[in-house]
Write a protein that holds these residues in place. Structure first.
Motif, PDB file in Angstrom:
ATOM      1  N   PRO A 168       0.809  -1.223   0.000  1.00  0.00           N
ATOM      2  CA  PRO A 168       0.000   0.000   0.000  1.00  0.00           C
ATOM      3  C   PRO A 168       0.841   1.272   0.000  1.00  0.00           C
ATOM      4  O   PRO A 168       0.502   2.249  -0.682  1.00  0.00           O
ATOM      5  CB  PRO A 168      -0.835  -0.138   1.283  1.00  0.00           C
ATOM      6  N   ALA A 199      -7.952  -9.436   2.439  1.00  0.00           N
ATOM      7  CA  ALA A 199      -7.574  -8.262   3.233  1.00  0.00           C
ATOM      8  C   ALA A 199      -6.543  -7.406   2.494  1.00  0.00           C
ATOM      9  O   ALA A 199      -6.645  -6.168   2.477  1.00  0.00           O
ATOM     10  CB  ALA A 199      -7.024  -8.704   4.590  1.00  0.00           C
ATOM     11  N   ALA A 200      -5.548  -8.049   1.877  1.00  0.00           N
ATOM     12  CA  ALA A 200      -4.523  -7.304   1.148  1.00  0.00           C
ATOM     13  C   ALA A 200      -5.114  -6.596  -0.066  1.00  0.00           C
ATOM     14  O   ALA A 200      -4.769  -5.448  -0.358  1.00  0.00           O
ATOM     15  CB  ALA A 200      -3.397  -8.245   0.730  1.00  0.00           C
ATOM     16  N   LEU A 203      -6.988  -3.500   1.092  1.00  0.00           N
ATOM     17  CA  LEU A 203      -6.106  -2.382   1.429  1.00  0.00           C
ATOM     18  C   LEU A 203      -5.664  -1.620   0.184  1.00  0.00           C
ATOM     19  O   LEU A 203      -5.587  -0.382   0.187  1.00  0.00           O
ATOM     20  CB  LEU A 203      -4.880  -2.898   2.187  1.00  0.00           C
ATOM     21  N   GLU A 206      -8.522   0.419  -1.166  1.00  0.00           N
ATOM     22  CA  GLU A 206      -8.697   1.594  -0.313  1.00  0.00           C
ATOM     23  C   GLU A 206      -7.600   2.628  -0.565  1.00  0.00           C
ATOM     24  O   GLU A 206      -7.848   3.846  -0.526  1.00  0.00           O
ATOM     25  CB  GLU A 206      -8.707   1.173   1.156  1.00  0.00           C
ATOM     26  N   THR A 207      -6.388   2.173  -0.835  1.00  0.00           N
ATOM     27  CA  THR A 207      -5.291   3.095  -1.146  1.00  0.00           C
ATOM     28  C   THR A 207      -5.609   3.911  -2.391  1.00  0.00           C
ATOM     29  O   THR A 207      -5.383   5.129  -2.427  1.00  0.00           O
ATOM     30  CB  THR A 207      -3.983   2.309  -1.353  1.00  0.00           C
TER      31      THR A 207
END
Length: 398
Positions: A168, A199-200, A203, A206-207
């Motif tokens: 991220p 989950a990765a 992220l 979201e980044t």
């Protein structure tokens, strides 16, 4: 009297015609390797194709039968630019069935393979001169298509040190400091087969959202995983652009049919661009694609062969000197760090093809900085051919 060879003043001097600057891109190296392998095969060579990411299996029986009926029953003319309504509805239902994600059929854009999807996405989302973040190593056509369209590839390290995925922080820096306005990310990836956990993936989505950048998710290898299933970016954002295809899991490379999922507000944007570039995806291919969803039993049998091939290569390639391998969580590739053997992967695979008849792809196709020491092997062919390939390589390296 004027010299007859003199150019008249009012006639412009003839200049040699030349191609555009935007066409000065690199070759898709794997296709060059395949061309040479095919040449040797046509000359009588016993060639094992491990270079191209193409299933060694035909399109499923239900696909072939559906298209035969369609050829007899109708003209198979143009369809709507967005695709056959029945196919769009079935793709939308696939997201509910496979991922538990609700997608409206109106958001589905049927494309002429995933390649057309990338062209449409880059044209619809980015302006000339803007940056496109791309994991390195990664699928080479991302950066070449970007260059043709006057975009700027922004490589983001995604090697062994980070589990063959961008972090991220590195992605945020590409957005903040290096002019990237979008990212393309594949999970499972080509060439490494590495896969992000949900989950990765969340992220990274979201980044991109926090940076005000587009997240383009290449999900072409979904279905081809050998542990946990792959997650879709749509589970984390309705603004994600998803690109998929019937080429890999569905074993329909030559049919050139894929799809996109786009935000509702952008459907008309993509439709206008698609109308003008492609008119529509070939109708026969769309008919076949619709039938492919019902061929799960046959497709899972294909996948079982890939899984067996994967196990074979992960065991036997180290015995041939290719000891450092990427995770190979999905897709049908093994990406080998051959730095202990060569620092010129392009020359190495040429010699390997000439001396063993095994075709593979040099890492320079996927990574312009560090690819000279990497080689990608595709294990999408029949098991016996994969076993023969590893035997040849062990004998050659022994």
């Amino acid at each position: 009297m004027a010299d007859e060879t003199e150019t008249p003043i009012d006639t412009p001097a003839r200049r040699e015609l030349s191609p555009s600057l935007r066409s000065a891109i690199g070759a898709f190296v794997v296709m060059d390797v395949m061309r040479e392998a095919n040449r040797l095969q046509a000359a009588g060579g016993d060639i094992i194709h491990m270079e191209v990411g193409q299933p060694g299996t035909p399109a499923p029986r239900l696909v072939r039968e559906a298209v035969k009926r369609a050829i007899d029953d109708g003209p198979l003319g143009y369809t709507d630019a967005l695709g056959l309504p029945a196919l769009r509805e079935r793709i939308a239902r696939h997201y509910a069935d496979a991922y538990g994600v609700n997608v409206s059929p109106s958001r589905i854009v049927v494309t002429t393979g995933s390649s057309a999807g990338f062209v449409l996405a880059f044209l619809a989302l980015l302006n000339p001169g803007e940056g496109l973040a791309l994991p390195r190593p990664g699928y080479p056509c991302y950066r070449q298509i970007a260059r043709v369209l006057d975009l700027v590839p922004v490589p983001v390290a995604a090697g062994a040190a980070t589990g063959y995925a961008p972090t991220p922080d590195a992605l945020a820096a590409a957005f903040r400091d290096r002019g990237a306005r979008a990212v393309v990310l594949a999970s499972p990836s080509n060439p490494t087969g590495a896969m992000l956990s949900p989950a990765a993936l969340g992220l990274l989505v979201e980044t991109a959202r926090e940076a005000g950048a587009w997240f383009i998710s290449d999900e072409i290898y979904h279905g081809l995983t050998y542990g946990a299933p792959a997650a879709t970016a749509l589970a984390f954002s309705d603004d994600a652009i998803v690109i998929n295809s019937f080429s890999k899991y569905y074993s329909m490379t030559g049919w050139r049919v894929g799809w996109m999922v786009v935000p509702e507000r952008l459907v008309r944007v993509f439709e206008r661009v698609a109308q003008n570039l492609y008119i529509s995806t070939p109708a026969a291919s769309q008919v076949g694609a619709l039938a492919a969803f019902e061929a799960v039993e046959e497709l899972e049998a294909y996948k079982a062969v890939y899984a067996r091939n994967r196990d074979l290569l992960l065991e036997e390639l180290p015995r041939a000197g290719f000891g450092r391998l990427a995770p190979a969580d999905g897709a049908f590739y093994v990406y080998a760090d051959a730095g202990g053997i060569t620092d010129d992967s392009a020359a190495f695979v040429r010699r390997m093809l000439d001396e063993t008849g095994v075709a593979a792809t040099p890492g320079v196709d996927f990574d312009e900085e560090d690819g000279r020491r990497f080689i990608r092997f595709s294990y999408a062919g029949p098991f016996e051919r994969m076993r023969e390939a590893t035997a040849r390589l062990k004998a050659w390296r022994g």
